[in-house]
Motif scaffolding. Sequence first.
Motif: not given
Lengths: 300, 259
Positions: B179-185
Amino acid sequence: MDLLNYAFMQRALIAAVLVGITAPAIGIYLVQRRQPLMGDGIGHVAMTGVGLGFLLHASPVWMATAVSALGSVLMELIRWYGKTRGDIALAMLFYGGMAGGVMFVNLAPGGSNANLTSYLFGSLSTVSPSDITAITVLAAFVVVVTLGLRRQLFAVSQDEEFARVTGLPVRALNLLIAVTAAVTVTVAMRVVGLILVSALMVVPVAAAQQLSRSFAVTFAIAVALGVGVAVSGTITSYYQDVPPGATIVLLTIAAFVAFTALATPLARRRARAAAAAHPAGDPAECTIPAMRGTGEEIGV
Amino acid sequence: MTSGPSEPVIALRGVTAELGARPVLRGIDLTVGRGEVVALLGANGSGKSTAIRTIIGQVPVSGGTIELFGTPRRAFRAWARVGYVPQRTTAAGGVPATVTEVVSSGRLSRTRFGVFRRADRAAVRRALELVGMADRARDSVNALSGGQHQRVLIARALVAEPELLIMDEPMAGVDLASQEVLARTLREQVVAGTTVLLVLHELGPLEPLIDRAVVLRDGCVLHDGPPPHAVGQHALPGHDHVHPHAPADTEPVRTGLLS
């Protein structure tokens, strides 16, 4: 290789090679979109074409191509506009196709079910020079479609909804897959037979999947295996005097069992290699729903 | 293929749609301006996914108009400008495929007749780096976790370098790390000017990115405005704010998202 001295065996072997290439080449897309039995349905419909060929004194191969292409388009349309239950409509088409074939053959002057047998189960001695011409032309079509449009067909078969948003003509490509599958059925009909044709579309792909991680490698293994079993089955059939279709299919299933047995040690080796490449391993990923758990119960 | 600066990227006017005989959308108005990040919220069955799927043409509309970049959807052909993440729990099909193979299919809209050039292969690598999956490029998608599947689906949408991202529950079934990777992306995309319309069940880690929330109920727009600002568990749509020790006559604050 005395069998190559006979013209009928040369023709049978040419047909076997073409079947071995084309059946898994289109079959992989049917398996990918989880419709592995579509080839089976087309095989049933093709029987009506063979029957009509006898009745009208036309080439059964070309007639079967026309009728099964029509039938496959009809199946695709049923899938889109499934007003009635799709599976019921397909059942009608399958059994109607089979019944039509038997009926037309028996209506033909001097015709009987015996005429159908070589088309149902395949035969070495009946592949005529004109069949070879037809089979070669049709096989060329299948190879051009399945290789030339591999990225487009991959996208549509992997995720139809997504493919639509890449601007691909999804309906046209689905129809193309259906017609190509129909053409492949008639290519394979003379050697493998209509009843068993679907096996050669599906089982080599299923066997190849046991060993591979990518679509491209699955495709290559499936086609290589298809050619291997089609040729060795045809040769076995010549020496042992057994039906080629059944021999080819049983060999394919044996290959599937062997590949499956190989798959477990192969997967273990790959896992070890992966662990060596990332010594720390992947970070532990637990599926914890976000923002849940702490805090909320305290107020209660 | 130019559109004026004021022209909305997505414009739905009075859109109605049925699934079977059941009306699912009863006249939706929705506009998304250039560079905006709009969240589509609502309970299960409220029509959020159907609304998204009418925009991409997967669900036929029975009334109203849909425009993409100022072009009626039926006439719209510039699909390379749109990246789409469908609602999926897996990126896998019936045959094994590598992460690279799946992501490459998103690049087709930028190729001629599906012929890949060096720039296309580079775009695939870049998209995989964006979602932190470059080291898994040659792995089979069957071997991935749920969160990694979602990252692959998002890379597949980003690989065409779209101006508009449409995502249907990109966070569903995704572990916290992903989720955090996706939010950053997504943040990087938004900073670069990408317009985003996404269906969410809960705002979660994406909350700071969202400019506007559109809440659907029973196929109608219930709310169109700033997203509900709350933290933690309270940010969840459908969270009924009930304090057992509060005065008995206090009505719970219902967002009406879960019914």
